[in-house]
Design a protein around this motif. Structure first.
Motif, PDB file in Angstrom:
ATOM      1  N   LEU A 369       0.848  -1.189   0.000  1.00 44.70           N
ATOM      2  CA  LEU A 369       0.000   0.000   0.000  1.00 44.70           C
ATOM      3  C   LEU A 369       0.885   1.242   0.000  1.00 44.70           C
ATOM      4  O   LEU A 369       1.765   1.382   0.847  1.00 44.70           O
ATOM      5  N   VAL A 370       0.662   2.145  -0.941  1.00 46.93           N
ATOM      6  CA  VAL A 370       1.483   3.342  -1.059  1.00 46.93           C
ATOM      7  C   VAL A 370       0.598   4.574  -0.891  1.00 46.93           C
ATOM      8  O   VAL A 370      -0.355   4.782  -1.642  1.00 46.93           O
ATOM      9  N   ASP A 371       0.909   5.376   0.114  1.00 49.50           N
ATOM     10  CA  ASP A 371       0.144   6.591   0.401  1.00 49.50           C
ATOM     11  C   ASP A 371       0.574   7.748  -0.495  1.00 49.50           C
ATOM     12  O   ASP A 371       1.752   7.907  -0.801  1.00 49.50           O
ATOM     13  N   PHE A 372      -0.398   8.570  -0.888  1.00 49.11           N
ATOM     14  CA  PHE A 372      -0.152   9.836  -1.569  1.00 49.11           C
ATOM     15  C   PHE A 372      -0.894  10.915  -0.784  1.00 49.11           C
ATOM     16  O   PHE A 372      -2.058  10.731  -0.424  1.00 49.11           O
ATOM     17  N   THR A 373      -0.226  12.025  -0.520  1.00 46.75           N
ATOM     18  CA  THR A 373      -0.775  12.997   0.416  1.00 46.75           C
ATOM     19  C   THR A 373      -1.024  14.362  -0.212  1.00 46.75           C
ATOM     20  O   THR A 373      -0.430  14.711  -1.243  1.00 46.75           O
ATOM     21  N   ALA A 374      -1.860  15.142   0.457  1.00 40.91           N
ATOM     22  CA  ALA A 374      -2.119  16.509   0.015  1.00 40.91           C
ATOM     23  C   ALA A 374      -0.878  17.375   0.169  1.00 40.91           C
ATOM     24  O   ALA A 374      -0.646  18.292  -0.634  1.00 40.91           O
TER      25      ALA A 374
END
Length: 426
Positions: A369-374
């Motif tokens: 799982l790879v997070d992408f953030t604001a």
């Protein structure tokens, strides 16, 4: 609102128009749009009634520029302008919803596809059309290659979402694959673009019946390395690709951007607990009655009309919602998935919130799982304003899964959280 806070505050109060604007701006990263085109066009738009008219003007202008450059022999410049025109015409086609004439929709779609084909043809034979045998017909596909030498290469197979255009897949992974010396294959599946609009073929939940013929067609080609096939599903493709992987095992690795376990959760927001109970109990008349009342709200009626047009059961609310519920991964299906899967998890995912984490948890050590953030400009569904960042992480991981990859290069750059809860910094 301070003018420099458009990213956090939005370009439009209308969430759909705001998101579409972000998508269009993000396409500029790989030449699918021009930032100036997007900003100048939305500057003329007050709301939905203006959207289609103004994007039609911009699309026509880009197409005229492309044709002018082609007539002067500037094939490269023409190709780039045709790609932008294809993007803008797709934007026009997506604006046709309930009550719009079908001929107008077809006109915009065919203008889009003509510009896309002209873009494909501008590469001197590097990109080729591939019709995939499928049941009693074929699926229109395009094998995009770095050059026309025809040597076997790793190939990324891109599966679109519910309403995405082929031109959107250029910035959704195809351009990134070509830049790395890979092929990219894009196609229309059942319910997508030409298969729906020209042939009337609806969606199906069992996407292995689609992706397996695609793989069969590709591995038979000398310019595709059948031992280095990878897949990516964009938007609703984040459900279709994992579903297909349960039965199609020839991919080395795959990406769900984002991960989707149950497509219907997006639809269930439109109905309350009592109406969900009607679906469970099979109360067709009561459900349809309440839906007729609920869709007196123009926004809900417009959204559901748009989303339902590719499903078999679109003429009956009860049957439609029951059908959409079949687009879900059950435990048995998940247990059959052996292919390593990268699952993107954008902050603020507005269509399937929580679904990427759920898919990764179901897959366990088969998923990352790879997070992408604001904070890094990469929030919202499919990270519309961070497609280059997405490619860096996606291709870093995919490359590490290919046969012969160097050990120790598994983690994408940026903050990646595996299902074990461990985090790594790139």
């Amino acid at each position: 609102m301070p003018s420099h806070q458009a990213f956090s505050r939005g370009f439009f109060r209308d969430r759909d128009l705001d998101y579409m604007t972000r998508v269009l701006l993000g396409r500029a990263a790989y030449g699918g749009s021009e930032v100036g085109d997007v900003l100048a066009t939305i500057d003329r738009i007050e709301g939905r009634v203006d959207w289609r008219r103004e994007w039609t003007r911009t699309a026509r202008r880009a197409r005229v520029s492309a044709e002018s450059q082609r007539s002067r022999g500037d094939v490269v410049g023409a190709g780039r302008a045709y790609l932008r025109a294809a993007t803008y015409w797709a934007c026009v086609a997506e604006a046709y919803t309930e009550g719009d004439d079908h001929e107008g929709l077809l006109g915009a779609f065919h203008a889009h596809r003509a510009c896309w084909d002209a873009f494909v043809d501008s590469f001197g034979g590097a990109h080729v059309r591939v019709d995939v045998p499928y049941e009693d017909t074929t699926l229109p596909g395009y094998l995009l290659r770095p050059d026309a030498t025809g040597i076997p290469r790793p190939t990324l197979v891109l599966t679109n979402g519910s309403d995405g255009a082929l031109s959107g897949l250029w910035s959704g992974g195809a351009a990134g694959a070509l830049a790395r010396g890979w092929n990219a294959f894009v196609y229309d599946g059942p319910g997508q673009q030409s298969m729906l609009l020209d042939r009337g073929v609806p969606f199906r939940p069992d996407w292995e019946a689609v992706l397996t013929p695609v793989v069969d067609a590709l591995v038979a080609r000398p310019d595709v390395d059948g031992e280095r096939l990878v897949a990516s599903g964009i938007s609703q493709g984040g459900y279709w690709v994992p579903r297909a992987l349960a039965y199609e095992h020839r991919f080395v690795a795959a990406v769900a951007d984002p991960g989707v376990v149950d497509v219907s959760t997006r639809w269930m927001h439109a109905v309350g607990v009592s109406m969900r109970g009607m679906l469970d109990r099979g109360e067709r008349e009561a459900f349809n009655r309440d839906m007729r009342i609920a869709t007196l709200l123009p926004g809900l009626r417009r959204a559901l009309a748009y989303r339902s047009r590719a499903y078999r059961s679109r003429d009956d609310w009860f049957d439609l919602f029951r059908e959409v519920r079949t687009y879900a991964l059950d435990d048995e299906t998940v247990s059959r998935i052996a292919t390593p899967l990268l699952v993107t998890n954008p902050e603020g995912e507005q269509f399937w919130p929580g679904q990427p984490e759920r898919l990764a948890a179901l897959l366990g050590d088969r998923a990352q799982l790879v997070d992408f953030t604001a904070a890094e400009g990469a929030s919202l569904h499919c990270q519309p304003l961070a497609r280059q960042l997405t490619d860096e992480r996606v291709f870093g991981w995919l490359s590490a899964q290919l046969p012969g990859a160097a050990p120790g290069s598994e983690a994408p750059q940026g903050r990646a959280s595996g299902v074990s809860g461990q985090a790594s910094q790139g």
